[in-house]
Design an enzyme around this catalytic site. Structure first.
Site, PDB file in Angstrom:
ATOM      1  N   SER A  89       0.025  10.270  -7.149  1.00 35.07           N
ATOM      2  CA  SER A  89       0.314   8.948  -7.688  1.00 35.07           C
ATOM      3  C   SER A  89       1.768   8.850  -8.114  1.00 35.07           C
ATOM      4  CB  SER A  89      -0.590   8.671  -8.893  1.00 35.07           C
ATOM      5  OG  SER A  89      -0.172   7.529  -9.589  1.00 35.07           O
ATOM      6  N   THR A  90       2.340   7.679  -7.953  1.00 29.13           N
ATOM      7  CA  THR A  90       3.688   7.414  -8.466  1.00 29.13           C
ATOM      8  C   THR A  90       3.612   6.373  -9.569  1.00 29.13           C
ATOM      9  OG1 THR A  90       4.701   7.920  -6.319  1.00 29.13           O
ATOM     10  CG2 THR A  90       6.035   6.679  -7.899  1.00 29.13           C
ATOM     11  N   HIS A 167      -9.682  -0.886  -8.431  1.00 24.19           N
ATOM     12  CA  HIS A 167      -8.383  -0.542  -9.008  1.00 24.19           C
ATOM     13  C   HIS A 167      -8.051  -1.583 -10.081  1.00 24.19           C
ATOM     14  CE1 HIS A 167      -4.657   1.316  -9.565  1.00 24.19           C
ATOM     15  NE2 HIS A 167      -4.152   1.313  -8.355  1.00 24.19           N
ATOM     16  N   GLN A 170      -4.391  -2.271 -11.359  1.00 26.67           N
ATOM     17  CA  GLN A 170      -3.585  -3.003 -10.389  1.00 26.67           C
ATOM     18  C   GLN A 170      -3.903  -4.495 -10.457  1.00 26.67           C
ATOM     19  OE1 GLN A 170      -1.123  -1.637  -8.141  1.00 26.67           O
ATOM     20  NE2 GLN A 170      -0.652  -3.827  -8.132  1.00 26.67           N
ATOM     21  N   ASN A 207     -10.010  -1.172  -1.980  1.00 28.06           N
ATOM     22  CA  ASN A 207     -10.254  -1.207  -3.420  1.00 28.06           C
ATOM     23  C   ASN A 207      -9.369  -2.199  -4.163  1.00 28.06           C
ATOM     24  OD1 ASN A 207      -7.961   0.303  -2.918  1.00 28.06           O
ATOM     25  ND2 ASN A 207      -8.586   2.085  -4.094  1.00 28.06           N
ATOM     26  N   ASP A 273      -1.629  -4.739   2.007  1.00 34.70           N
ATOM     27  CA  ASP A 273      -1.666  -3.383   1.460  1.00 34.70           C
ATOM     28  C   ASP A 273      -1.629  -2.420   2.641  1.00 34.70           C
ATOM     29  OD1 ASP A 273      -1.865  -1.251  -0.245  1.00 34.70           O
ATOM     30  OD2 ASP A 273      -3.871  -1.696  -0.969  1.00 34.70           O
ATOM     31  N   SER A 277      -5.256   4.713   4.729  1.00 36.55           N
ATOM     32  CA  SER A 277      -5.299   5.369   3.427  1.00 36.55           C
ATOM     33  C   SER A 277      -5.586   6.856   3.584  1.00 36.55           C
ATOM     34  CB  SER A 277      -6.394   4.736   2.569  1.00 36.55           C
ATOM     35  OG  SER A 277      -6.143   3.367   2.382  1.00 36.55           O
ATOM     36  N   CYS A 315       1.112  -3.915  -3.431  1.00 40.10           N
ATOM     37  CA  CYS A 315       1.029  -2.976  -4.559  1.00 40.10           C
ATOM     38  C   CYS A 315       1.822  -1.685  -4.334  1.00 40.10           C
ATOM     39  CB  CYS A 315      -0.426  -2.670  -4.884  1.00 40.10           C
ATOM     40  SG  CYS A 315      -1.319  -1.796  -3.586  1.00 40.10           S
ATOM     41  N   LEU A 316       2.319  -1.458  -3.118  1.00 38.47           N
ATOM     42  CA  LEU A 316       3.152  -0.297  -2.790  1.00 38.47           C
ATOM     43  C   LEU A 316       2.341   1.008  -2.781  1.00 38.47           C
ATOM     44  CD1 LEU A 316       6.357  -1.152  -4.884  1.00 38.47           C
ATOM     45  CD2 LEU A 316       5.871  -1.743  -2.505  1.00 38.47           C
TER      46      LEU A 316
END
EC number: 2.1.3.3
Length: 361
Positions: A89-90, A167, A170, A207, A273, A277, A315-316
Site C-alpha cells: 500500500s502507498t 474500500h 476510499q 471493490n 480504476d 488487480s 483512486c490511483l
C-alpha cells in the site's frame, strides 16, 4: 502493465510443509465487548456517512490553516493503532499513519512479513491477542471474510482499509472530493447537497466501485456503470447496493451497460480504476483485450455527451490504458486532491470509530 494492490489480491503463497494453515472457528461466540466496526459504507446510515464526509472536509480546512479542532487534539494520545496489512500500500498506509499521528496516537505497521491472518495461528487467536494490546485495528486484507472474522472477534474497532469486496476509506475520500467540488459553499442542508448528480464509472467492477455505488445510493447520486460483458457487478452486490437506497427519499439510481458512451451521457464525473488487480496476473492479456475501448478520453466524453464541465477521478495508481494523459493531467482531473483526501478521510474515520466509539452524529 503492473497489477495493482487494490482489488482481490491473493495472499503470499507459502509452502504447505513450512507452516500449518488455520481457519477461524465459526463456533466461537462474538466478543461480549464488541465495539462498532467500519467494514463497508453499508454499515453507515446516510446521516452518518454525510457526517464522516463533512468532518473530513472540515478537519482538512482547519488543520491546513494551522488550527487543530479542540476535540481532536491528543484524542489518541497513549493509544496504538495496529495496521495489519497483508497487501502492499502507498496511499492507505501513509494516510492511516499520518492520521494516527495527527490525533496523537502511535501507528504500528504489521506487514505480511510480520503477521498473516490465519497462518501459524487461527484468525480468532490473532484477533483476540492483538485487540487486547491496541486501541484499534486498521486491516488491509484479501478476502472480505478475513476482515469480517477479525472484526467478529476483536475487542477494539476494526476499520477495513481494503478487501476484495469493499474500500470504505476510499469512498469517504471520494465523496469528500465530490462534495468539495460540486456543493455550493453556502449549502446548509443536512445532506451533502449532491442529489441529482451523475457519476459514470467506466472500467472493471471492483471493490472501489462497490462502496462508491453504496455511497451514491445513500446520497441520491445516480451511478452509471459501463463494463465489458462478463465483468459486470455481481448479482449479490447489486442487491446490497439496492438495499443501501432503502429509506432514502430519493436514492441514487444504479444503471448498468456494456457501452461506455451510454454511461457517460450527461455525467458530471467520469471515474475509472485499474483493469488488472493483484491476483489477476494470469488474466492480464485477457483483460487488456476485453477492456479495449474503455479508456477514458475527451473523445469518449464528447461522443457520449458528458456534461460540459465534467470532472475525472481515479483512486490511483493509474495506468495509461485506463485514462489518457490529456484527461489525467487536465484541469478536469481531481485525482490529486482525491488522493490527499485519503488523509482527511482516515482522520474522520478514526475520530468516529475510535475516539467517539462509533457514535457518529
Amino acid at each position: 502493465m503492473i497489477p495493482t494492490a487494490r482489488c482481490g489480491a491473493l495472499r503470499q503463497k507459502i509452502p504447505v510443509q513450512a507452516v500449518r494453515q488455520y481457519s477461524s472457528s465459526t463456533t466461537l461466540k462474538t466478543s461480549p465487548f464488541a465495539p462498532r466496526h467500519l467494514l463497508s459504507i453499508a454499515d453507515l446510515t446516510p446521516t452518518e456517512f454525510t457526517t464522516l464526509v463533512r468532518n473530513a472536509s472540515s478537519h482538512k480546512h482547519s488543520i491546513k490553516s494551522g488550527s487543530i479542532p479542540t476535540n481532536l487534539q491528543g484524542s489518541l494520545a497513549g493509544k496504538t493503532v495496529a495496521m495489519m496489512f497483508s497487501k502492499r500500500s502507498t496511499r492507505t498506509r501513509i494516510s492511516t499513519e499520518g492520521a494516527t499521528v495527527q490525533l496523537g496516537g502511535h501507528p504500528m505497521f504489521l506487514g505480511k512479513d510480520d503477521i498473516q491472518l490465519g497462518v501459524n495461528e487461527s484468525l480468532y487467536d490473532t484477533a483476540v491477542v492483538v485487540s487486547s494490546m491496541v486501541s484499534a485495528i486498521v486491516a488491509r486484507v484479501g478476502k472480505h471474510a478475513e476482515v469480517a472474522d477479525l472484526a467478529k472477534h476483536s475487542t477494539v474497532p476494526v476499520i477495513n482499509a481494503l478487501c476484495d469486496s469493499f474500500h470504505p476509506l476510499q469512498a469517504i475520500a471520494d465523496f469528500q472530493t465530490i462534495y468539495e467540488t460540486f456543493t455550493p459553499k453556502a449549502h446548509h442542508l443536512s445532506s451533502l447537497g449532491l442529489e441529482g448528480l451523475k457519476i459514470a464509472w467506466v472500467g472493471d467492477a471492483n471493490n472501489v466501485l462497490f462502496d462508491m455505488a453504496i455511497s451514491a445510493a445513500k446520497m441520491g447520486v445516480d451511478l452509471a456503470v459501463a463494463t465489458p460483458k462478463g465483468y459486470e457487478i455481481p448479482a449479490s452486490m447489486r442487491e446490497l447496493i439496492q438495499e443501501a437506497g432503502k429509506g432514502v427519499a430519493n436514492p441514487g439510481k444504479l444503471i448498468q451497460t456494456n457501452v461506455p458512451e451510454e454511461a457517460v451521457k450527461k455525467a458530471d464525473i467520469l471515474v475509472t480504476d485499474t483493469w488488472v488487480s493483484m491476483g489477476q496476473e494470469e488474466e492480464s492479456l485477457k483483460r487488456m483485450k476485453a477492456f479495449e475501448g474503455f479508456q477514458i478520453t475527451s473523445e469518449l466524453a464528447k461522443r457520449g455527451g458528458a456534461n460540459e464541465n465534467w470532472k475525472f477521478m481515479h483512486c490511483l495508481p493509474r495506468h495509461p490504458e485506463e485514462v489518457s494523459d490529456e484527461v489525467f493531467y487536465s484541469n478536469r482531473s481531481l485525482v490529486f486532491p482525491e488522493a490527499e483526501n485519503r488523509l482527511w478521510a482516515a482522520i474522520s474515520a478514526l475520530e468516529g470509530f475510535v475516539v467517539n466509539k462509533g457514535k457518529i452524529a
